[in-house]
Structures are given as structure tokens and as C-alpha cells.
Motif scaffolding. Structure first.
Motif, PDB file in Angstrom:
ATOM      1  N   ARG A 304       0.844  -1.191   0.000  1.00 18.65           N
ATOM      2  CA  ARG A 304       0.000   0.000   0.000  1.00 18.65           C
ATOM      3  C   ARG A 304       0.882   1.244   0.000  1.00 18.65           C
ATOM      4  O   ARG A 304       1.969   1.242   0.573  1.00 18.65           O
ATOM      5  CB  ARG A 304      -0.911   0.016   1.237  1.00 18.65           C
ATOM      6  CG  ARG A 304      -1.983  -1.055   1.217  1.00 18.65           C
ATOM      7  CD  ARG A 304      -2.788  -1.057   2.498  1.00 18.65           C
ATOM      8  NE  ARG A 304      -1.971  -1.459   3.635  1.00 18.65           N
ATOM      9  CZ  ARG A 304      -2.458  -1.645   4.859  1.00 18.65           C
ATOM     10  NH1 ARG A 304      -3.742  -1.443   5.088  1.00 18.65           N
ATOM     11  NH2 ARG A 304      -1.670  -2.001   5.849  1.00 18.65           N
ATOM     12  N   THR A 305       0.400   2.284  -0.626  1.00 18.65           N
ATOM     13  CA  THR A 305       1.139   3.538  -0.735  1.00 18.65           C
ATOM     14  C   THR A 305       0.460   4.612   0.103  1.00 18.65           C
ATOM     15  O   THR A 305      -0.758   4.775   0.045  1.00 18.65           O
ATOM     16  CB  THR A 305       1.241   3.996  -2.197  1.00 18.65           C
ATOM     17  OG1 THR A 305       1.904   2.990  -2.953  1.00 18.65           O
ATOM     18  CG2 THR A 305       2.015   5.307  -2.300  1.00 18.65           C
ATOM     19  N   GLN A 306       1.262   5.339   0.865  1.00 24.98           N
ATOM     20  CA  GLN A 306       0.757   6.439   1.688  1.00 24.98           C
ATOM     21  C   GLN A 306       1.384   7.755   1.232  1.00 24.98           C
ATOM     22  O   GLN A 306       2.549   7.809   0.848  1.00 24.98           O
ATOM     23  CB  GLN A 306       1.121   6.222   3.164  1.00 24.98           C
ATOM     24  CG  GLN A 306       0.664   4.898   3.742  1.00 24.98           C
ATOM     25  CD  GLN A 306       1.213   4.707   5.142  1.00 24.98           C
ATOM     26  OE1 GLN A 306       1.241   5.645   5.951  1.00 24.98           O
ATOM     27  NE2 GLN A 306       1.658   3.502   5.447  1.00 24.98           N
ATOM     28  N   LYS A 307       0.612   8.803   1.295  1.00 28.06           N
ATOM     29  CA  LYS A 307       1.101  10.143   1.024  1.00 28.06           C
ATOM     30  C   LYS A 307       1.248  10.859   2.367  1.00 28.06           C
ATOM     31  O   LYS A 307       0.282  11.000   3.125  1.00 28.06           O
ATOM     32  CB  LYS A 307       0.109  10.897   0.133  1.00 28.06           C
ATOM     33  CG  LYS A 307       0.463  12.358  -0.118  1.00 28.06           C
ATOM     34  CD  LYS A 307      -0.663  13.008  -0.932  1.00 28.06           C
ATOM     35  CE  LYS A 307      -0.404  14.487  -1.136  1.00 28.06           C
ATOM     36  NZ  LYS A 307      -1.517  15.143  -1.869  1.00 28.06           N
ATOM     37  N   TYR A 316       5.749   9.989  -1.050  1.00 32.88           N
ATOM     38  CA  TYR A 316       4.876   8.831  -1.262  1.00 32.88           C
ATOM     39  C   TYR A 316       5.654   7.595  -0.834  1.00 32.88           C
ATOM     40  O   TYR A 316       6.708   7.272  -1.394  1.00 32.88           O
ATOM     41  CB  TYR A 316       4.445   8.753  -2.712  1.00 32.88           C
ATOM     42  CG  TYR A 316       3.599   9.938  -3.125  1.00 32.88           C
ATOM     43  CD1 TYR A 316       2.208   9.868  -3.053  1.00 32.88           C
ATOM     44  CD2 TYR A 316       4.186  11.123  -3.550  1.00 32.88           C
ATOM     45  CE1 TYR A 316       1.423  10.965  -3.399  1.00 32.88           C
ATOM     46  CE2 TYR A 316       3.420  12.220  -3.900  1.00 32.88           C
ATOM     47  CZ  TYR A 316       2.038  12.134  -3.813  1.00 32.88           C
ATOM     48  OH  TYR A 316       1.268  13.218  -4.160  1.00 32.88           O
ATOM     49  N   THR A 318       5.631   3.516  -0.088  1.00 34.79           N
ATOM     50  CA  THR A 318       4.980   2.235  -0.358  1.00 34.79           C
ATOM     51  C   THR A 318       5.618   1.160   0.496  1.00 34.79           C
ATOM     52  O   THR A 318       6.850   1.008   0.494  1.00 34.79           O
ATOM     53  CB  THR A 318       5.110   1.842  -1.840  1.00 34.79           C
ATOM     54  OG1 THR A 318       4.520   2.863  -2.649  1.00 34.79           O
ATOM     55  CG2 THR A 318       4.419   0.522  -2.118  1.00 34.79           C
TER      56      THR A 318
END
Length: 468
Positions: A304-307, A316, A318
């Protein structure tokens, strides 16, 4: 003292003309009123040598007399400068004109905190009592500077009541000599430290200095950790009654980190023990001779990728997993090739190598979390201190290991409303003032914590530093 006061007034008036001002409006207003701030430091050390208790009526009277002398001589010298150079431009129509007083400076006296200056000069700050007989100062990067009042030791040896365990006894007595067995009662009174002084005595001393100060007096009413709301209320009401222009109240240990602390820091204890050879080191059993190697990357992997908003713009992050658990981290910041982007990629690669090599994720987080940088930001209500700190927090969010009530797991980010930002490419190009207003705060010059912009002023909530 008179010679020093006259020289200082002359010097401070010259500084107004020689100073480089950030904007024309500040220069205009400064030269219009020509305010200077002549004050004192080392007052508590002076009382020690006079054998006068800080919290006695005699101590308060000494404060009143000394500050009156500074004011009288300071105003006399400012009057001499007015005859030679002219009064301050805004003198016409001022209270000084109405009183028939022609001076070069609209303000002459104040009492500044002199926290760093007094530390350099090895004396007490402003009109404050000595904080403790044994203390340490928490400065930038978490460094703890230890202090002991050498004059106390000098007096104890001179008067014949010194003993080798005296400092240990003071440490157990909360840094004070009051009610300490073996210290003569008269000297117990003389060596009054901040927590020996009642809130009322603190305020009365401040009021004595305020009588001769044009500006406000910088003084902290130090309260013990057990102080009540009623104690604070009484201090505020008394300050108002006695004509103080402002008041600062601080209850000991009311913040996790504070600048001045009674006693010896845990870091200092550790270093002393190490010097005595008391540190025990446990050597772990040797691992197998086979080298630890990272596990191979499968063809298909999920993540999952978070900003996350940092002081250097949005990054970003991941986090990928394989069947055995966390496997790797990718982090992208700004355009490729830049310093920030290359640094971010390097940290992510090393984290990935550790994860693939079986290093426990909590140990990786412990190494990265809390690393500071000159720019900080807030993301989803959480303080992001640096890019390494952001990567650590991203991993914690991914596995749901964050503190309860601080940050929800990554699945709930959309419900939180995301990050309030528009054009992230402009974040790094903003000047310091815009950074402060946006929450991308530079570090406090006193303690290294993050500055905030509030009520039209840049302040530090950790140590009380203010640019106003």
C-alpha cells in the motif's frame, strides 16, 4: 556600575543606527522611538555574596534599589545624549514632553531573560533566583549540560561545613539546601533556589523590578510539580495588584521536555557510571558462521502507498509484504536526482535491506523515529520531524503500531480528510515566515524544538523562546 550603565546606554543607542533591519517599516518605527532595553543579570549571585535571602523582604528591597539606580543613571545618560544628538523623533507630544523630560530613548530599562548570556557568563539569569544548586540544561539535539553552583561549595569549605556527600544530599533534597542537615540555618536561607521561593515572593520580587522598568520584566514564577490551579490564580491576581506588566507561570514537569531540570540527568549518570567502570555489557551468543543474506524478491508482491506531508513536501511511501511479512519500502520525494530525493531513496533502500534480512521491524522504527531536521510538518494530526521520521511513521501506520488516539491505520486515511495542501512543489520555495504559517516550522534557536506562529508571533512551546 554607574560607568557601565552610561557606557551601555551609549552603546545601545548606537546599535539602533548601525543595525541592519529586515524591512523599512521596522527601521522606521525603531528609529522613531529609539527604544533600548538596559537590564541586569546575576542578581541572585549578588544576593548570595551579600548573604541576603532572595525571598526575604531585604532581598526584595535590594532588587528595588538596584533597578532604581539603573533607571536613574540610564535616564540621566539618555538625557545627555538628547542634548548632543536630539531627543527621539516621536518625543513631541509624548508623555516625556508632558513631564518636561528630554531623553534620547523613549524606553531605557527592561529585564530580559538572559538565559544563554548568563550561561556564558556563568551567573544567574535576569532577576531570577538561582534555579537549583545542582541542575542540568536541556539544549539542542537533546544534549544535557550539567551545572553545580561552585560558590555554594566555596562557601561550605570556607565556613567549615563541607562534607563529601553534601552534593548527594542536595540531589535527594530536590536541589535545595533548605532543611538540609549539616548546613547552618543562616546559609540555608541565603542559598534560596527557585522552588524554595513561594509564588508570592516570586511576584513581589518581579514587582520591585517592574517599578523601574519601562518595558515588562521577564521572570518565571517557578511552581513545584504539585502546584494547584489556585496557586496559579493567586500569582496572577497578585501580579495584577502590584502593577506587573506581564507574568509567566511554569509548573515543574508539566512538559515532557523542559530546558532547566533539577538534579543530574540520566545521561550524565550513565556517563559517570561508565567512567567508573560500572557499565555492564552483555555480549550476545555468536550467530552461525553463515552470513545473513536478504531473502529473494518474489515475482508478485502486494503493498500500500501512503502520502505523507513533510517539511520538504509530500512524499509517497509504499510498504510491500510477502508471505513472511514486511518485505520492502519505496519512498519517492520530489523530482529524481535532487538531494532530498536521493537521500529519501537511500533511506528506503536501507530499510528494505533490513526487512529482507530479518531485522525486527520495531528495531528499524526505533532507529528512524524521532530523527529531527530543520523543517517539520504535521500530517493527519501527527508531528513529522524529518523524512526518516516520516518513513518510520509510515511503517507504523501500515502495521497499526501507532499510539492509540494519535494515528489511525492507513485504511482510514480517506475518512480523515487527507492533507490540506494544494501545490506541493511550492512548499520548499517558501520563505521562513510562510513556512511558519503553513506549519513547516524552522527549529528553535534555544532548544532545537519546533517553532509555531501564533498571535502574530513566532514562539517555542518547549522552552518559551519568542521572537517578539
Amino acid at each position: 556600575l554607574e560607568r557601565t550603565i552610561r557606557t551601555s546606554v551609549h552603546l545601545l543607542d548606537n546599535v539602533i543606527d548601525q543595525n541592519a533591519y529586515p524591512v523599512p517599516q521596522i527601521e522606521e518605527m525603531t528609529k522613531l522611538t529609539r527604544k533600548i532595553g538596559l537590564g541586569v543579570m546575576g542578581f541572585a549571585r549578588m544576593l548570595f555574596k551579600l548573604r541576603v535571602p532572595y525571598d526575604a523582604s531585604e532581598g526584595v528591597e535590594w532588587g528595588r534599589r538596584m533597578m532604581k539606580f539603573v533607571r536613574d543613571v540610564g535616564y540621566d545618560e539618555s538625557g545627555r545624549l538628547a542634548q548632543a544628538r536630539g531627543p527621539y523623533p516621536a518625543w513631541k507630544g509624548s508623555r516625556h514632553e508632558k513631564m518636561g523630560i528630554q531623553v534620547r530613548n523613549s524606553y531605557v530599562t527592561t529585564v530580559a531573560p538572559t538565559g544563554t548570556l548568563s550561561m556564558i557568563a556563568d551567573t544567574s539569569g535576569g532577576c531570577e533566583p538561582e534555579f537549583s544548586l545542582l541542575w542540568y540544561k536541556n539544549v539542542m539535539d537533546g544534549t544535557h549540560l550539567p551545572y553545580v553552583l561552585d560558590y555554594f561549595i566555596e562557601v561550605a569549605k570556607r565556613e567549615g561545613w563541607w562534607r563529601e556527600d553534601l552534593l548527594d544530599a542536595i540531589l535527594k533534597n530536590n536541589g535545595s539546601a533548605r532543611a538540609l542537615k549539616g548546613v547552618p540555618p543562616a546559609w540555608q536561607r541565603v542559598f534560596a533556589v527557585s522552588f524554595d521561593v513561594s509564588p508570592e515572593a516570586h511576584v513581589r520580587m518581579q514587582a520591585a523590578f517592574q517599578e523601574s522598568c519601562d518595558a515588562a520584566v521577564s521572570k518565571t514564577i517557578n511552581l513545584a510539580s504539585g502546584a494547584t490551579v489556585e496557586d496559579v490564580k493567586k500569582a496572577y491576581l497578585l501580579a495584577n495588584e502590584l502593577g506587573c506588566k506581564g507574568i509567566t507561570v511554569y509548573r515543574d514537569q508539566s512538559r515532557t521536555d523542559q530546558v532547566l531540570n533539577v538534579g543530574v540527568s540520566e545521561k550524565e549518570k550513565g556517563s559517570k557510571a561508565e567512567a567508573r567502570g560500572e557499565i555492564r555489557v552483555e555480549v550476545p551468543a555468536a550467530e552461525s558462521s553463515a552470513s545473513r543474506k536478504p531473502r529473494a524478491r518474489p515475482d508478485v508482491i502486494t503493498g500500500r502507498t501512503q502520502k505523507i506531508m513533510t517539511g520538504y513536501g509530500a512524499i509517497y511511501i509504499t510498504v510491500n509484504e510477502d508471505e513472511e511479512g514486511l518485505f520492502e519500502v519505496f519512498a519517492q520525494s520530489g523530482r529524481g536526482g535532487g538531494y532530498t530525493a536521493s537521500f529519501t531513496e537511500a533511506v528506503a533502500r536501507l530499510v528494505s535491506l533490513c526487512l529482507r534480512s530479518g531485522i525486527p521491524v520495531d528495531e528499524i522504527i526505533d532507529q528512524l523515529e524521532g530523527i529531527r531536521s530543520p523543517r517539520a510538518a504535521y500530517d493527519h494530526g501527527e508531528h513529522i520531524l524529518s523524512i526518516p521520521d516520516a518513513i518510520a511513521k509510515a511503517v507504523k501506520r501500515h502495521i497499526g503500531a501507532q499510539a492509540a488516539g494519535v494515528q489511525k491505520p492507513v485504511e482510514s486515511f480517506e475518512e480523515l480528510g487527507g492533507i490540506e495542501t494544494d501545490i506541493e512543489a511550492e512548499k520548499e520555495a517558501r520563505d521562513d515566515q510562510a513556512m511558519v504559517k503553513a506549519g513547516l516550522n524552522p527549529e528553535c534557536p534555544e532548544c532545537g524544538r519546533v517553532l509555531v506562529f501564533e498571535e502574530g508571533c513566532v514562539r517555542c512551546h518547549s522552552c518559551g523562546y519568542s521572537e517578539c
